[in-house]
Design a protein around this motif. Structure first.
Motif, short mmCIF file in Angstrom:
data_model
loop_
_atom_site.label_atom_id
_atom_site.label_comp_id
_atom_site.label_asym_id
_atom_site.label_seq_id
_atom_site.Cartn_x
_atom_site.Cartn_y
_atom_site.Cartn_z
N THR A 19 -44.77 -8.63 -23.37
CA THR A 19 -45.58 -9.33 -22.38
C THR A 19 -46.73 -8.44 -21.93
OG1 THR A 19 -45.50 -10.62 -20.34
CG2 THR A 19 -44.20 -8.62 -20.40
N ASN A 20 -47.78 -9.06 -21.41
CA ASN A 20 -48.96 -8.33 -20.97
C ASN A 20 -48.94 -8.04 -19.48
OD1 ASN A 20 -50.52 -7.92 -23.35
ND2 ASN A 20 -51.02 -10.09 -23.37
N GLU A 21 -49.74 -7.05 -19.10
CA GLU A 21 -49.96 -6.71 -17.70
C GLU A 21 -51.04 -7.62 -17.15
OE1 GLU A 21 -50.22 -5.81 -14.21
OE2 GLU A 21 -48.92 -4.30 -15.12
N GLN A 22 -50.74 -8.34 -16.09
CA GLN A 22 -51.69 -9.28 -15.50
C GLN A 22 -52.86 -8.58 -14.83
OE1 GLN A 22 -48.66 -10.93 -13.14
NE2 GLN A 22 -47.99 -12.40 -14.68
N GLU A 23 -52.67 -7.33 -14.38
CA GLU A 23 -53.72 -6.58 -13.71
C GLU A 23 -54.41 -5.57 -14.63
OE1 GLU A 23 -52.46 -4.90 -10.01
OE2 GLU A 23 -51.45 -6.74 -9.41
N ALA A 24 -54.29 -5.76 -15.93
CA ALA A 24 -54.95 -4.88 -16.89
C ALA A 24 -56.47 -4.98 -16.73
CB ALA A 24 -54.55 -5.24 -18.31
N ASP A 25 -57.17 -3.96 -17.21
CA ASP A 25 -58.62 -3.98 -17.11
C ASP A 25 -59.23 -5.11 -17.95
OD1 ASP A 25 -58.80 -1.74 -15.36
OD2 ASP A 25 -58.40 -0.43 -17.06
N ARG A 26 -58.57 -5.43 -19.03
CA ARG A 26 -58.99 -6.57 -19.86
C ARG A 26 -57.90 -6.82 -20.90
NH1 ARG A 26 -61.31 -4.59 -24.75
NH2 ARG A 26 -61.73 -2.36 -24.61
N LEU A 27 -58.06 -7.89 -21.65
CA LEU A 27 -57.18 -8.19 -22.78
C LEU A 27 -57.99 -8.08 -24.06
CD1 LEU A 27 -55.27 -11.32 -21.42
CD2 LEU A 27 -54.45 -8.97 -21.51
N GLN A 28 -57.33 -7.70 -25.13
CA GLN A 28 -58.01 -7.58 -26.41
C GLN A 28 -57.13 -8.13 -27.52
OE1 GLN A 28 -60.23 -3.98 -27.15
NE2 GLN A 28 -59.35 -3.83 -29.20
N TRP A 29 -57.73 -8.93 -28.40
CA TRP A 29 -57.00 -9.50 -29.51
C TRP A 29 -56.64 -8.40 -30.50
CZ3 TRP A 29 -54.32 -13.61 -30.60
CH2 TRP A 29 -53.96 -13.87 -31.92
N ASN A 30 -55.40 -8.43 -30.97
CA ASN A 30 -54.92 -7.47 -31.95
C ASN A 30 -54.44 -8.26 -33.16
OD1 ASN A 30 -52.77 -5.89 -33.37
ND2 ASN A 30 -53.43 -4.33 -31.91
N ALA A 31 -55.17 -8.14 -34.26
CA ALA A 31 -54.86 -8.91 -35.46
C ALA A 31 -53.51 -8.51 -36.04
CB ALA A 31 -55.95 -8.74 -36.50
N TYR A 32 -53.14 -7.24 -35.95
CA TYR A 32 -51.86 -6.77 -36.49
C TYR A 32 -50.69 -7.48 -35.82
CZ TYR A 32 -48.00 -3.69 -37.71
OH TYR A 32 -46.79 -3.20 -38.15
N ALA A 33 -50.76 -7.60 -34.49
CA ALA A 33 -49.67 -8.25 -33.74
C ALA A 33 -49.88 -9.76 -33.62
CB ALA A 33 -49.58 -7.65 -32.34
N ALA A 34 -51.07 -10.24 -33.98
CA ALA A 34 -51.44 -11.65 -33.83
C ALA A 34 -51.24 -12.11 -32.39
CB ALA A 34 -50.66 -12.52 -34.81
N ALA A 35 -51.65 -11.25 -31.46
CA ALA A 35 -51.52 -11.54 -30.02
C ALA A 35 -52.52 -10.69 -29.27
CB ALA A 35 -50.11 -11.23 -29.55
N GLU A 36 -52.71 -11.03 -28.00
CA GLU A 36 -53.55 -10.21 -27.14
C GLU A 36 -52.73 -9.07 -26.56
OE1 GLU A 36 -55.16 -13.08 -24.35
OE2 GLU A 36 -57.10 -12.86 -25.32
#
Length: 97
Positions: free
Chosen positions: A74-91
């Motif tokens: 899962t991602n951090e909601q307060e992260a500086d931003r999100l970035q797509w990662n093709a290897y994981a096929a997720a942000e």
């Protein structure tokens, strides 16, 4: 979820504290570029049910990371931003230092 940054004046290091409220979870891990995506870096469970851990991370870079809560990424909601990662096929969450 939250993260706090404390930049050191004497070194190019930032102390980053990750806090994840997950009272029902048995393990919470933070994995990212800064620790070679180590899925054994468990955060400490506190009495209030949240998990917390502090890492010394070099500054002037950005780092992708995610939490692993009982095996679920899962991602951090307060992260500086999100970035797509093709290897994981997720942000991934991004930490800007």
């Amino acid at each position: 979820m939250s993260l706090t940054k404390k930049f050191l004046k004497s070194k190019p290091i930032c102390k980053v504290t990750f806090t994840v409220p997950a009272a029902e979870a048995s393990t919470v891990v933070v994995a990212g570029d800064f620790n070679d995506w180590d899925t054994t870096a468990s955060l400490k469970k506190l009495k209030n049910g949240s998990f917390k851990g502090t890492f010394d991370i070099p500054t002037e870079q950005s780092y992708e990371f995610r939490y692993v809560i009982d095996g679920e990424w899962t991602n951090e909601q307060e992260a500086d931003r999100l970035q797509w990662n093709a290897y994981a096929a997720a942000e991934n969450s991004v930490l800007e230092l």
